[in-house]
Design a protein around this motif. Structure first.
Motif, PDB file in Angstrom:
ATOM      1  N   LEU A   1       0.793  -1.235   0.000  1.00 14.33           N
ATOM      2  CA  LEU A   1       0.000   0.000   0.000  1.00 14.33           C
ATOM      3  C   LEU A   1       0.827   1.288   0.000  1.00 14.33           C
ATOM      4  O   LEU A   1       0.464   2.238  -0.715  1.00 14.33           O
ATOM      5  CB  LEU A   1      -0.988  -0.015   1.182  1.00 14.33           C
ATOM      6  CG  LEU A   1      -2.110   1.021   1.117  1.00 14.33           C
ATOM      7  CD1 LEU A   1      -2.967   0.841  -0.132  1.00 14.33           C
ATOM      8  CD2 LEU A   1      -2.988   0.944   2.363  1.00 14.33           C
ATOM      9  N   PRO A   2       1.929   1.373   0.755  1.00 17.68           N
ATOM     10  CA  PRO A   2       2.690   2.634   0.716  1.00 17.68           C
ATOM     11  C   PRO A   2       3.103   3.028  -0.705  1.00 17.68           C
ATOM     12  O   PRO A   2       3.022   4.192  -1.089  1.00 17.68           O
ATOM     13  CB  PRO A   2       3.929   2.327   1.577  1.00 17.68           C
ATOM     14  CG  PRO A   2       3.489   1.257   2.497  1.00 17.68           C
ATOM     15  CD  PRO A   2       2.518   0.421   1.722  1.00 17.68           C
TER      16      PRO A   2
ATOM     17  N   MET B   1      -5.844   6.292   5.084  1.00 15.32           N
ATOM     18  CA  MET B   1      -5.597   4.918   4.629  1.00 15.32           C
ATOM     19  C   MET B   1      -4.304   4.391   5.233  1.00 15.32           C
ATOM     20  O   MET B   1      -4.193   3.213   5.536  1.00 15.32           O
ATOM     21  CB  MET B   1      -5.538   4.877   3.106  1.00 15.32           C
ATOM     22  CG  MET B   1      -6.920   4.908   2.475  1.00 15.32           C
ATOM     23  SD  MET B   1      -6.859   4.456   0.755  1.00 15.32           S
ATOM     24  CE  MET B   1      -6.940   6.037  -0.026  1.00 15.32           C
ATOM     25  N   GLU B   2      -3.310   5.280   5.417  1.00 13.16           N
ATOM     26  CA  GLU B   2      -2.058   4.854   6.050  1.00 13.16           C
ATOM     27  C   GLU B   2      -2.335   4.378   7.474  1.00 13.16           C
ATOM     28  O   GLU B   2      -1.830   3.334   7.904  1.00 13.16           O
ATOM     29  CB  GLU B   2      -1.053   6.017   6.110  1.00 13.16           C
ATOM     30  CG  GLU B   2      -0.658   6.577   4.765  1.00 13.16           C
ATOM     31  CD  GLU B   2       0.267   7.794   4.896  1.00 13.16           C
ATOM     32  OE1 GLU B   2       0.753   8.052   6.012  1.00 13.16           O
ATOM     33  OE2 GLU B   2       0.481   8.480   3.883  1.00 13.16           O
TER      34      GLU B   2
ATOM     35  N   GLU C   1       9.130  -5.177   2.284  1.00 10.85           N
ATOM     36  CA  GLU C   1       9.920  -3.955   2.212  1.00 10.85           C
ATOM     37  C   GLU C   1      10.307  -3.485   3.618  1.00 10.85           C
ATOM     38  O   GLU C   1       9.510  -3.609   4.549  1.00 10.85           O
ATOM     39  CB  GLU C   1       9.074  -2.884   1.528  1.00 10.85           C
ATOM     40  CG  GLU C   1       9.822  -1.676   1.079  1.00 10.85           C
ATOM     41  CD  GLU C   1       8.875  -0.737   0.340  1.00 10.85           C
ATOM     42  OE1 GLU C   1       9.038  -0.587  -0.877  1.00 10.85           O
ATOM     43  OE2 GLU C   1       7.967  -0.167   0.984  1.00 10.85           O
TER      44      GLU C   1
ATOM     45  N   ARG D   1       8.339   8.389   1.172  1.00 15.00           N
ATOM     46  CA  ARG D   1       9.156   7.594   0.260  1.00 15.00           C
ATOM     47  C   ARG D   1      10.080   8.412  -0.627  1.00 15.00           C
ATOM     48  O   ARG D   1      10.903   7.859  -1.334  1.00 15.00           O
ATOM     49  CB  ARG D   1       8.240   6.723  -0.619  1.00 15.00           C
ATOM     50  CG  ARG D   1       7.291   5.878   0.208  1.00 15.00           C
ATOM     51  CD  ARG D   1       6.347   5.088  -0.655  1.00 15.00           C
ATOM     52  NE  ARG D   1       7.009   4.056  -1.424  1.00 15.00           N
ATOM     53  CZ  ARG D   1       7.304   2.843  -0.954  1.00 15.00           C
ATOM     54  NH1 ARG D   1       7.005   2.533   0.289  1.00 15.00           N
ATOM     55  NH2 ARG D   1       7.894   1.952  -1.720  1.00 15.00           N
TER      56      ARG D   1
ATOM     57  N   LEU E   1       0.007   4.208  -2.615  1.00 20.67           N
ATOM     58  CA  LEU E   1      -0.464   5.533  -2.205  1.00 20.67           C
ATOM     59  C   LEU E   1       0.456   6.622  -2.759  1.00 20.67           C
ATOM     60  O   LEU E   1       0.004   7.716  -3.085  1.00 20.67           O
ATOM     61  CB  LEU E   1      -0.537   5.636  -0.683  1.00 20.67           C
ATOM     62  CG  LEU E   1      -1.810   5.067  -0.054  1.00 20.67           C
ATOM     63  CD1 LEU E   1      -1.790   5.249   1.453  1.00 20.67           C
ATOM     64  CD2 LEU E   1      -3.061   5.726  -0.623  1.00 20.67           C
TER      65      LEU E   1
ATOM     66  N   ALA F   1      -4.147   1.094   7.522  1.00 20.37           N
ATOM     67  CA  ALA F   1      -3.243  -0.017   7.217  1.00 20.37           C
ATOM     68  C   ALA F   1      -2.394  -0.355   8.441  1.00 20.37           C
ATOM     69  O   ALA F   1      -2.163  -1.537   8.737  1.00 20.37           O
ATOM     70  CB  ALA F   1      -2.343   0.346   6.039  1.00 20.37           C
TER      71      ALA F   1
ATOM     72  N   ARG G   1       7.630   3.811   6.020  1.00 21.05           N
ATOM     73  CA  ARG G   1       7.555   3.485   4.593  1.00 21.05           C
ATOM     74  C   ARG G   1       6.594   4.393   3.839  1.00 21.05           C
ATOM     75  O   ARG G   1       6.496   4.331   2.613  1.00 21.05           O
ATOM     76  CB  ARG G   1       7.148   2.015   4.406  1.00 21.05           C
ATOM     77  CG  ARG G   1       8.204   1.048   4.968  1.00 21.05           C
ATOM     78  CD  ARG G   1       8.003  -0.346   4.453  1.00 21.05           C
ATOM     79  NE  ARG G   1       6.704  -0.858   4.830  1.00 21.05           N
ATOM     80  CZ  ARG G   1       5.773  -1.258   3.973  1.00 21.05           C
ATOM     81  NH1 ARG G   1       5.993  -1.211   2.682  1.00 21.05           N
ATOM     82  NH2 ARG G   1       4.626  -1.716   4.400  1.00 21.05           N
ATOM     83  N   TRP G   2       5.831   5.215   4.600  1.00 20.43           N
ATOM     84  CA  TRP G   2       4.850   6.080   3.933  1.00 20.43           C
ATOM     85  C   TRP G   2       5.520   7.320   3.333  1.00 20.43           C
ATOM     86  O   TRP G   2       5.017   7.876   2.362  1.00 20.43           O
ATOM     87  CB  TRP G   2       3.754   6.496   4.917  1.00 20.43           C
ATOM     88  CG  TRP G   2       3.070   5.307   5.514  1.00 20.43           C
ATOM     89  CD1 TRP G   2       3.277   4.767   6.742  1.00 20.43           C
ATOM     90  CD2 TRP G   2       2.092   4.475   4.880  1.00 20.43           C
ATOM     91  NE1 TRP G   2       2.487   3.663   6.911  1.00 20.43           N
ATOM     92  CE2 TRP G   2       1.746   3.459   5.799  1.00 20.43           C
ATOM     93  CE3 TRP G   2       1.470   4.489   3.635  1.00 20.43           C
ATOM     94  CZ2 TRP G   2       0.805   2.473   5.506  1.00 20.43           C
ATOM     95  CZ3 TRP G   2       0.523   3.508   3.349  1.00 20.43           C
ATOM     96  CH2 TRP G   2       0.209   2.518   4.279  1.00 20.43           C
TER      97      TRP G   2
END
Lengths: 546, 99
Positions: A355-356, A441-442, B33, B43, A359, A445, B40-41
């Motif tokens: 997902l990351p 959404m982050e 990952e 990036r 997004l 998750a 990780r969000w």
């Protein structure tokens, strides 16, 4: 903890009652969720005004009207944006032969739509209401369907005059133009009709006309037995994927009324599945909003639906359904996660792991796109004060900087034990609302990942999916409870009279209140931005019309 | 020529990566990952590392906000193991009970 909350609430109510005019309070009651004060019908405005300005009840969450054998009654469910657990029900009885009470609309603008609905369906009249007319049913409807003397067999003539050209006979030469948007228009996401008056390209008046898919959901729930027959309905209030969140709204209120404790294991499964459901709903928003803003964003629409399919596969594995899940049960969930468990958990992890990166693509495609920014930044402005007046909740409120989320502020499920943040943005515009949903959404998750870790290690002997619930439930009492749905605060009020079915089942759909703020957001803006603003509210007409 | 669904995304699948924990080489699709910063969000400008699924399962997935500060304050690597653990436990307890 609950006792502490209760004593704080009692203090608040004592403070409230002391602040009220002496001649206003008739008596006090206790509802399951909150204390209640009974107020004279001709002292409503002063009472609510005092409660709002002096005690701080700035959120009129819901208004419920109902009829008893000997009187009509309106209940204003008040709370505060700062502390959701501070709740007060203001009960206003009116006589049977002349049900008139003062309108709360001058104090809480959100009450304007709620009171119109109460008048439409139950028949209570509100003195001083700025525009008391039907809201869900056609203007020509005879009788009020939720009142006791309503004749279901009488013929109805529906002319749907709202579809007629309102300026057909007007021969004046002027600069304004009346424009019907909907009820069948792609940007209305269902059947919504907007009556718009334009001056050139500028919107000078917009009036949402709702009720096209009013399906008597409250009446149908009132005819269902608590144990099994009501749970499938909440799925039908949202066909965008948020069904599990809606099921939780009913589960929460009935479990409070019937005093049922949900096993911890079931709470974790509920939390995980509900957040997958939220992601599903937010992905639909992202996909559709891209198209609302410009047809050039067709690729984003495709990406959105592709990713939705991944979530739907997971939820299908878990619940057996891709949209109308019917997975929650009173006291827990229908069944455990599918076997082999490891494979299911790996699939969920594969989705959250990916997902990351996905997004980031949405940000590349939308939020960092100049065309998208031109259409969304500084359009559809909704200052936080205005949002509060209209009872706006959910991502729309959080996009206006209102730090309000029931998962944290009125905790339920397993949220309290997990690490996550409430997302807010201060932009107050369409862009801020998009950012809030993408960032949410982050967080969803992160919640899902933590739940999967917990479920993986859960001892086999303690995997209880449902509490031991009697086959027939006959609770008593009144309760208004809400959960954080995908669109905001989804509340349900039930008056249980000791029978197998609710005496009154009132649904507070968040989109109903959010949509009522549209005129405040869109008037003065360009017509093209109206569509972007409407889309940013992410309304689902199933819970608006019910 | 048809492209597989994952290739449409212009991603890094069909690549081989190395697990930073056990050193095993595996397909990207079979790996998880890993971001050494624990986020990780965010990036932009980052290069990610990978772990195989068994190694990934063994690692903690909790948020690591403040971990670096706690390690420095507890003098990780600069004091003996016992003192470090005692200080780290005290700091963790303080952070979880702000009152």
């Amino acid at each position: 903890m609950q006792r502490q909350q209760r004593s704080t609430a009692d203090q608040l109510v004592d403070e409230a009652v002391t602040a009220l005019p002496d001649d206003a309070v008739v008596s006090r009651e206790v509802h399951e969720n909150a204390p209640a004060v009974v107020i004279r019908a001709d002292r409503i405005r002063r009472t609510l005004s005092t409660l709002r300005s002096e005690v701080g009840f700035d959120h009129c969450s819901c208004v419920t009207a109902q009829e008893y054998e000997d009187c009509f009654e309106t209940v204003y469910h008040l709370t505060t944006y700062d502390d959701r657990t501070c709740e007060l029900s203001v009960v206003v009885p009116t006589t049977k032969d002349d049900p008139v009470s003062e309108s709360a609309a001058p104090v809480y603008p959100t009450a304007e739509w709620h009171e119109r609905e109460a008048y439409d369906l139950v028949g209570v009249k509100y003195e001083g209401h700025p525009n008391l007319r039907r809201i869900l049913l056609p203007e020509t409807w005879q009788g009020h369907p939720l009142s006791m003397n309503y004749d279901r067999n009488q013929p109805q003539i529906v002319s749907l005059s709202e579809h007629a050209n309102p300026i057909k006979e007007d021969s004046r030469q002027g600069d304004t133009m009346f424009l019907n948007i909907g009820p069948h228009h792609p940007s209305t996401h269902g059947v919504l009709h907007l009556e718009v008056v334009l001056d050139g390209e500028q919107v000078i008046d917009v009036e949402p006309d709702i009720g096209y898919i009013h399906r008597c959901e409250e009446q149908m729930c009132q005819q269902g037995t608590y144990r099994h027959q009501i749970m499938p309905y909440p799925d039908r209030w949202d066909w965008g994927g948020a069904g599990l969140l809606n099921e939780w709204a009913y589960a929460r209120v009935i479990e409070d009324l019937a005093d049922i404790e949900v096993p911890e294991y079931a709470q974790v499964i509920r939390t995980m599945s509900a957040e997958l459901s939220r992601i599903l709903s937010h992905l639909l928003f992202t996909a559709m909003y891209a198209l609302d803003v410009s047809g050039e964003f067709n690729a984003t629409f495709m990406y959105g639906f592709r990713d939705r399919d991944c979530v739907q596969d997971l939820l299908e594995d878990l619940t057996g359904q891709r949209m109308m899940f019917n997975y929650f049960r009173v006291g827990g969930v229908a069944w455990d996660v599918p076997e082999p468990r490891d494979e299911f958990f790996e699939n969920v992890r594969a989705f959250t792991d990916d997902l990351p990166r996905k997004l980031e693509e949405y940000h590349d495609l939308l939020t960092s796109n100049e065309v998208f920014q031109l259409r969304c930044v500084d359009t559809g402005e909704l200052p936080s004060e205005v949002a509060k007046q209209y009872g706006v909740t959910g991502p729309v409120a959080r996009g206006s900087g209102i730090d309000y989320d029931l998962r944290r502020d009125d905790p339920y499920g397993y949220y309290d034990n997990l690490q996550w943040d409430v997302v807010t943005e201060d932009g107050c515009d369409n862009f801020a609302r998009v950012l809030v949903r993408l960032r949410e959404m982050e967080e969803s998750a992160a919640i899902v990942e933590q739940c999967v870790d917990l479920l993986t290690d859960w001892p086999e002997a303690d995997r209880t999916c449902q509490a031991n619930v009697p086959r027939t439930l006959k609770p008593s009492g009144e309760c208004y409870r809400a959960v954080e749905g995908a669109k905001g605060e989804l509340g349900i009020y039930i008056r249980a009279d000791g029978t197998e079915t609710p005496a009154r089942f009132k649904i507070r759909g968040p989109s109903f209140s959010n949509l009522s703020a549209l005129p405040a957001m869109a008037e003065g803006e360009y017509i093209a931005d109206l569509v972007a603003t409407l889309g940013s509210l992410d309304t689902i007409m199933g819970e608006v019309d019910r | 020529m048809t492209m597989s669904a994952s290739r449409v995304w212009g991603d890094d699948s069909n690549q081989e990566v190395t697990c930073i924990a056990c050193g095993e080489t595996l397909d990207r699709e079979d790996a998880r990952e890993y971001d050494k910063h624990g986020d990780r969000w965010s990036r932009k400008g980052k290069k990610f590392e990978y772990r195989c699924k068994p190694c990934d399962r063994e690692c903690c997935h909790q948020n690591r906000d403040g971990l670096e500060e706690a390690l420095v304050t507890a003098e990780a690597g600069r004091t003996d193991r016992k003192t470090f653990l005692r200080r780290f436990c005290e700091l963790t307890a303080e952070n979880s009970n702000p009152n």
